[in-house]
Design a protein around this motif. Structure first.
Motif, mmCIF file in Angstrom:
data_model
loop_
_atom_site.group_PDB
_atom_site.id
_atom_site.type_symbol
_atom_site.label_atom_id
_atom_site.label_comp_id
_atom_site.label_asym_id
_atom_site.label_seq_id
_atom_site.Cartn_x
_atom_site.Cartn_y
_atom_site.Cartn_z
ATOM 1 N N VAL A 106 18.610 34.271 4.001
ATOM 2 C CA VAL A 106 19.610 34.828 3.092
ATOM 3 C C VAL A 106 19.210 36.250 2.711
ATOM 4 N N PHE A 107 20.114 36.947 2.052
ATOM 5 C CA PHE A 107 19.880 38.319 1.600
ATOM 6 C C PHE A 107 19.663 38.303 0.095
ATOM 7 N N ALA A 112 15.831 40.403 3.942
ATOM 8 C CA ALA A 112 16.147 39.078 4.466
ATOM 9 C C ALA A 112 15.032 38.122 4.057
ATOM 10 N N ILE A 137 16.075 44.238 6.655
ATOM 11 C CA ILE A 137 17.223 43.835 7.460
ATOM 12 C C ILE A 137 17.372 44.678 8.718
ATOM 13 N N ILE A 146 22.387 39.927 9.172
ATOM 14 C CA ILE A 146 22.750 40.202 7.774
ATOM 15 C C ILE A 146 23.183 41.648 7.612
ATOM 16 N N PRO A 177 25.483 34.596 12.454
ATOM 17 C CA PRO A 177 25.907 34.671 11.044
ATOM 18 C C PRO A 177 26.178 33.297 10.454
ATOM 19 N N LYS A 184 28.698 35.896 0.646
ATOM 20 C CA LYS A 184 27.284 36.274 0.648
ATOM 21 C C LYS A 184 26.736 36.248 2.074
ATOM 22 N N PRO A 185 26.017 37.296 2.472
ATOM 23 C CA PRO A 185 25.511 37.354 3.851
ATOM 24 C C PRO A 185 24.321 36.429 4.058
ATOM 25 N N ALA A 186 24.298 35.761 5.205
ATOM 26 C CA ALA A 186 23.201 34.855 5.544
ATOM 27 C C ALA A 186 23.212 34.652 7.052
ATOM 28 N N ALA A 187 22.171 34.015 7.533
ATOM 29 C CA ALA A 187 22.063 33.742 8.964
ATOM 30 C C ALA A 187 21.273 32.465 9.171
#
Length: 221
Positions: A106-107, A112, A137, A146, A177, A184-187
């Motif tokens: 997660v960010f 990250a 990142i 992210i 992704p 919310k950005p995550a991977a």
């Protein structure tokens, strides 16, 4: 603001900066190296490190160099429990199917962060990644995924990101992704030794798992 309060804020800020530097460093830092990066005397860095060690936030490896401690991993595991609960079975499935360590990343507003991991249950040897580990990142497959989510115009999204010998020396990573509530950005990603593997197949397995995690959280692509 009183001088006492101001001094306390500066000390707290320096401590948080020190933890960030230790966590984001590609290799473990010595106390002298940490002092140089912080721009403080070695004695100040030593006092910070002793406090971190006391609370389990920093540990020393056999060479005496600094690494993030298990306490930070424990704190990370208590963050976003609903996300971790939703992701856990799918990370386990990915890990067992591919025989690789699977990661939820997660960010945190700056970097990250590995929130949770799953290791294959039947593998003779596995690659470990500690929850709470942070990296920029701009580095590593999960970080770049992210980054693309944060700035799609500057960094157009790909089907997946691949990296090698970046965040963890000698290891490869593939990430896709993960769509979360509120955008919310995550991977999710896997890490593995440098073996010849079908990257597109790995990405397909990750993409299916990502969609299932998002769906369990009420997010539709």
């Amino acid at each position: 603001m009183s001088k006492t309060t101001e001094g306390g804020s500066q000390t707290l800020g320096r401590g948080l900066e020190a933890l960030t530097l230790i966590g984001e460093s590609a290799a473990p830092l010595s106390v002298s190296e940490l002092a140089g990066l912080l721009g403080v005397h070695r004695s100040m860095a030593y006092r910070l490190v002793k406090t971190f060690e006391q609370y389990g936030f920093v540990e020393r490896n056999p060479a005496g160099e600094l690494e993030l401690g298990a306490r930070l991993g424990a704190l990370a595991r208590n963050v976003a429990k609903s996300l971790q609960a939703a992701a856990a079975p799918h990370l386990a499935t990915v890990s067992d199917e591919l025989q690789m360590t699977a990661l939820l990343v997660v960010f945190d507003g700056e970097a990250a962060v590995t929130l949770s991991t799953a290791e294959p249950r039947l593998a003779d040897a596995t690659v470990a990644q500690r929850p709470g580990t942070r990296h920029p990142i701009d580095n590593g497959a999960p970080g770049r995924v992210i980054r693309s989510m944060l700035n799609p115009e500057g960094y157009p999204a790909k089907d997946f990101e691949f990296s090698h010998d970046e965040v963890i020396p000698g290891l490869s990573s593939i990430a896709v992704p993960l769509l979360l509530p509120q955008g919310k950005p995550a991977a999710i990603a896997v890490i593995y030794p440098p073996l010849e593997r079908d990257r597109h197949h790995i990405a397909e397995v990750l993409t299916v798992a990502s969609a299932r995690i998002s769906a369990s959280l009420g997010v539709r692509s």
